[in-house]
Every structure is written in structure tokens, then in C-alpha cells.
Design an enzyme around this catalytic site. Structure first.
Site, PDB file in Angstrom:
ATOM      1  N   LYS A   1     -13.540  -1.985   5.125  1.00  0.00           N
ATOM      2  CA  LYS A   1     -12.918  -2.716   5.981  1.00  0.00           C
ATOM      3  C   LYS A   1     -13.570  -2.492   7.526  1.00  0.00           C
ATOM      4  O   LYS A   1     -14.174  -3.583   8.197  1.00  0.00           O
ATOM      5  CB  LYS A   1     -11.497  -2.743   6.308  1.00  0.00           C
ATOM      6  CG  LYS A   1     -10.977  -2.915   4.914  1.00  0.00           C
ATOM      7  CD  LYS A   1      -9.369  -2.447   5.101  1.00  0.00           C
ATOM      8  CE  LYS A   1      -8.682  -2.381   3.420  1.00  0.00           C
ATOM      9  NZ  LYS A   1      -8.847  -3.826   2.812  1.00  0.00           N
TER      10      LYS A   1
ATOM     11  N   ASP B   1      -2.695   6.647   5.694  1.00  0.00           N
ATOM     12  CA  ASP B   1      -3.682   5.806   5.217  1.00  0.00           C
ATOM     13  C   ASP B   1      -4.146   4.794   6.263  1.00  0.00           C
ATOM     14  O   ASP B   1      -3.213   4.145   6.921  1.00  0.00           O
ATOM     15  CB  ASP B   1      -2.957   4.940   4.081  1.00  0.00           C
ATOM     16  CG  ASP B   1      -3.869   3.820   3.719  1.00  0.00           C
ATOM     17  OD1 ASP B   1      -5.044   3.626   4.117  1.00  0.00           O
ATOM     18  OD2 ASP B   1      -3.348   3.062   2.721  1.00  0.00           O
TER      19      ASP B   1
ATOM     20  N   TRP C   1       0.734  -1.318  -0.056  1.00  0.00           N
ATOM     21  CA  TRP C   1       0.017  -0.128  -0.015  1.00  0.00           C
ATOM     22  C   TRP C   1       0.778   1.279   0.016  1.00  0.00           C
ATOM     23  O   TRP C   1       0.276   2.232  -0.296  1.00  0.00           O
ATOM     24  CB  TRP C   1      -0.953  -0.043   1.181  1.00  0.00           C
ATOM     25  CG  TRP C   1      -1.736  -1.382   1.018  1.00  0.00           C
ATOM     26  CD1 TRP C   1      -1.835  -2.204   2.069  1.00  0.00           C
ATOM     27  CD2 TRP C   1      -2.718  -1.797   0.141  1.00  0.00           C
ATOM     28  NE1 TRP C   1      -2.557  -3.221   1.653  1.00  0.00           N
ATOM     29  CE2 TRP C   1      -2.959  -2.904   0.362  1.00  0.00           C
ATOM     30  CE3 TRP C   1      -2.916  -1.210  -1.338  1.00  0.00           C
ATOM     31  CZ2 TRP C   1      -3.936  -3.642  -0.582  1.00  0.00           C
ATOM     32  CZ3 TRP C   1      -3.720  -1.882  -2.106  1.00  0.00           C
ATOM     33  CH2 TRP C   1      -4.074  -3.482  -1.715  1.00  0.00           C
TER      34      TRP C   1
HETATM   35  N1  PMP Z   1      -4.720   0.989   1.880  1.00  0.00           N
HETATM   36  C1  PMP Z   1      -4.863  -0.047   2.476  1.00  0.00           C
HETATM   37  C2  PMP Z   1      -4.152  -0.179   3.777  1.00  0.00           C
HETATM   38  C3  PMP Z   1      -5.509  -1.177   2.091  1.00  0.00           C
HETATM   39  O1  PMP Z   1      -5.731  -2.334   2.756  1.00  0.00           O
HETATM   40  C4  PMP Z   1      -6.043  -1.096   0.783  1.00  0.00           C
HETATM   41  C5  PMP Z   1      -6.908  -2.249  -0.005  1.00  0.00           C
HETATM   42  N2  PMP Z   1      -7.041  -3.516   0.721  1.00  0.00           N
HETATM   43  C6  PMP Z   1      -5.994  -0.014   0.162  1.00  0.00           C
HETATM   44  C7  PMP Z   1      -5.064   1.288   0.719  1.00  0.00           C
HETATM   45  C8  PMP Z   1      -6.521   0.214  -1.208  1.00  0.00           C
HETATM   46  O2  PMP Z   1      -7.792   0.537  -1.263  1.00  0.00           O
HETATM   47  P1  PMP Z   1      -8.995   0.547  -2.363  1.00  0.00           P
HETATM   48  O3  PMP Z   1      -9.038  -0.910  -2.933  1.00  0.00           O
HETATM   49  O4  PMP Z   1     -10.096   0.975  -1.989  1.00  0.00           O
HETATM   50  O5  PMP Z   1      -8.578   1.393  -3.442  1.00  0.00           O
END
Ligand code: PMP
Length: 360
Positions: free
Chosen positions: A194, A170, A100
């Protein structure tokens, strides 16, 4: 109806109270004679749902008035681009803790300079790099972190130093799993899927004065945080049903759970049950540095990919869904977010014990 325990990393299980309340209100939400899905986003009824959702979030985390609460779309991934598009003027200090942040680094590089302030790739992201102010580039505008890495199961217990810089984080997989002091950050974002509600909404909490430091070349109104502030997240049609569901989840946290301190205690109990078992098991283990372990994403392996496969298949048969680890790391992972009941974790641990005994 057969009950399963859903350990998905996201979209993830939702509190039963929330689903039941949404079902009760499905055909006639608050006397409107229609579903929230069918309401005009400009209607009084929806405006009050939006306001209520923001008010509940503000109360839940005691968010001061100098922070804006915004609802966006495009998930965490759009934030990987929007953050540098809005704020990377002289560079960004990013700490790499896996997938991420790798994606955030790649996007930030397209838009400006990136300085890697820390990196745990040397041990396959099984720990959080502990950086000092000296590890930061003196010229960058902000420090960027992923506070809880959903895939590797790591979590910052202390925020990194960032003197003279903004801190942007994030919190997609850890928001509201414990008390949150937003004043420690200049901006946080979290995809809803989540801990907050269904996929399709991204919560952004941003300090108002950060908006004085935006770049002057933001290519589109939809990519400019200020647009969302100026239009109360309704410049375009917002994800109305998702916002409503986030409101219900936060109401559940406030009224049914009794706030974030209580939520944290319950999450600690759940994580404790699983980590205790993993630490004493001869078959399963968790690879993360103990001090950096996530409260809600717990990866584990047997060390034998064939046995992992068998475990995942047998667990599924027994009603434990989505225990497969992320496709980039393999093994297993139990995501035990707010909505996972304590009984679900107890049942999983019992199942793991039985599986281990069978194979002893
Ligand atoms: N940041 C984290 C910590 C994640 O776990 C995720 C997806 N699991 C994301 C960002 C990306 O999110 P999205 O699929 O909503 O773009």
C-alpha cells in the site's frame, strides 16, 4: 500512454519517481551489469541494497537502535498467526475494528487465549472503540490493534492504554503516511503493497527486548522472529526485488517529499479535499465517525446500490480506477496513499461534482 488515477487499496499506485528510477536501473543496477532481480542475495551488491533500505527506514522514522528492522514474506495474514505464535503465552487483548482484526482474532484463538478488549461491530465498524485500562484483561501479554482499517476507513488518533503490556499493531495501510513514533509500540508490521512498495514484502519493526518474551514452542525457524534477527532477514532467500523497491520508496519519501511531516501535510490536503466535498454533497456520504476518519482510505456511498454501480462504471471510463468498495461492504472507496498525487484527488472530486450535478 493514457494516464489513469489508481485508487486501489493495495497493491496500490507507486510514486512515478520510484518507477522511473527502477526502470533506469532495470538492466544494470548500480554498475553490476544485471538487474537487482538477478543478483545473488549473498552478493555485496545486494547486501548493500538491504543495508541501505534499512538505514533509510531508520532515518525516516528516527527508529532507535533498540528496535530491529526485518523483512518477511507472507503478508499481513502471516503476521496474524506469527504474532500469537511468538507472543501469546497468557492471552492477547485484541480490539476488533473489522475484517483485519477478525482474522487476527481467529488466528490468535488457535494459539492461545483471546480477550476482546473492544469491538465496533455494533455500528458496522464505523468508529474506533475508545477503551480504558479497565477494559483489558489483567493477565494478557499484549494489546493488539489494526491502526488503520483499510476497508472501513477508520484510524486510531490515540493509541489504546496498555499499561504493563506490550503493544503490537498492524500498520499495513497507514505506515509512513504521517510521522511514526515507534517507541510507542513494541512491534509493528506492515505489508508493503500500500505505502511501501510491491506486494511480497512485509516490514516488521520489533523492540529487541520483546524477543526475550517469546514462547518456547514456536514450530519452525521461519515462524520465529528471532531467526530473522539472527540472519539479517536472510535465513532463506528474501524477496530481494521487493526490498529494493521499498528502499526506493523510502528514499523518495526522504529526498523527494522531504520526510514524514511533509508527507502528512500532503495527505491531509488530499483527504481534506475529499472529506470536505463528501460532507457537503447531497448525493455522497462517508459513514465514519468524524474523529476516527482515516487519512488514506475513504469509503463513500450514495445510498442507492444501482447509482453506486453507475458511478463506478462511469468513473472507470473517465480514468479513475479501482473505486469499488471492498466486496464485504459495497459502495465506493478511494484509497489515497502517499503515492496518489493531489491532482488525482482534485480530479476525482471534480468528477464526483459533475456526476452529482448530472443526477440532481
Ligand atoms: N492488514 C490490513 C490493515 C490490510 O489492509 C490487509 C490487506 N489489505 C492485511 C492486513 C492483509 O494483508 P495481506 O493481504 O498482505 O496478507
Amino acid at each position: 500512454m493514457s494516464k489513469v488515477y489508481n485508487f486501489s487499496a493495495g497493491p496500490a499506485c507507486m510514486p512515478e519517481w520510484v518507477l522511473k528510477t527502477a526502470a533506469d536501473e532495470m538492466l544494470d543496477a548500480r554498475g553490476s551489469g544485471m538487474s537487482v532481480m538477478e543478483m545473488s542475495h549473498r552478493s555485496k551488491a545486494f547486501e548493500s541494497i538491504l543495508q541501505e533500505t534499512k538505514d533509510t527506514i531508520r532515518r525516516l522514522a528516527s527508529i532507535p537502535e533498540d528496535y530491529e528492522i526485518l523483512f518477511l514474506q507472507g503478508g499481513g495474514n502471516l503476521q496474524f498467526s506469527m504474532v500469537p505464535m511468538n507472543f501469546n503465552k497468557n492471552g492477547a487483548d485484541i480490539i476488533n475494528t473489522g475484517q483485519w482484526t477478525k482474522k487476527a482474532i481467529a488466528e490468535a484463538k488457535k494459539l492461545g487465549r483471546v480477550h476482546l478488549a473492544g469491538d465496533s461491530s455494533d455500528k458496522t465498524f464505523t468508529y474506533i472503540p475508545k477503551i480504558t485500562q479497565e477494559d483489558l484483561d489483567p493477565d494478557t501479554d499484549y494489546v493488539y490493534i489494526c491502526e488503520n482499517n483499510t476497508i472501513y476507513g477508520t484510524k486510531y488518533k490515540n493509541l489504546p492504554p496498555h499499561e504493563g503490556k506490550r503493544l503490537i499493531a498492524d500498520l499495513s495501510s497507514c505506515i509512513f503516511t504521517e510521522p511514526l513514533d515507534v517507541t510507542q509500540y513494541d512491534m509493528i508490521f506492515a505489508g508493503a503493497q500500500k505505502n511501501l512498495g510491491p506486494a511480497g514484502v512485509t516490514l516488521v519493526i520489533i523492540k529487541k527486548d520483546l524477543l526475550d518474551e517469546q514462547r518456547d514452542d514456536i514450530p519452525s525457524a521461519m515462524l520465529d522472529y528471532k531467526t530473522y534477527v539472527d540472519h539479517d532477514s536472510m535465513y532463506n532467500t528474501p524477496p530481494t526485488y521487493g526490498i529494493y523497491m521499498v528502499g526506493l520508496v523510502c528514499k523518495w519519501l526522504e529526498e523527494q517529499i522531504g520526510g514524514l511531516e511533509n508527507m502528512e501535510k500532503i495527505n491531509q490536503e488530499k483527504a481534506g479535499l475529499l472529506y470536505d466535498y463528501l460532507d457537503n454533497s447531497k448525493m455522497f456520504s462517508n459513514p465514519v465517525a468524524v474523529e476516527d476518519r482515516s487519512l488514506v482510505n475513504i469509503p463513500f456511498v450514495t445510498g442507492d446500490p444501482e447509482l453506486d454501480k453507475e458511478f463506478i462504471a462511469k468513473a472507470k471510463e473517465a480514468g479513475f480506477e479501482n473505486l469499488k468498495g471492498h466486496r464485504t461492504v459495497g459502495g465506493m472507496r478511494a484509497s489515497i496513499y502517499n503515492a496518489m498525487p493531489v491532482e488525482g484527488v482534485k480530479a476525482l472530486v471534480d468528477f464526483m461534482k459533475a456526476f452529482e450535478e448530472e443526477h440532481a
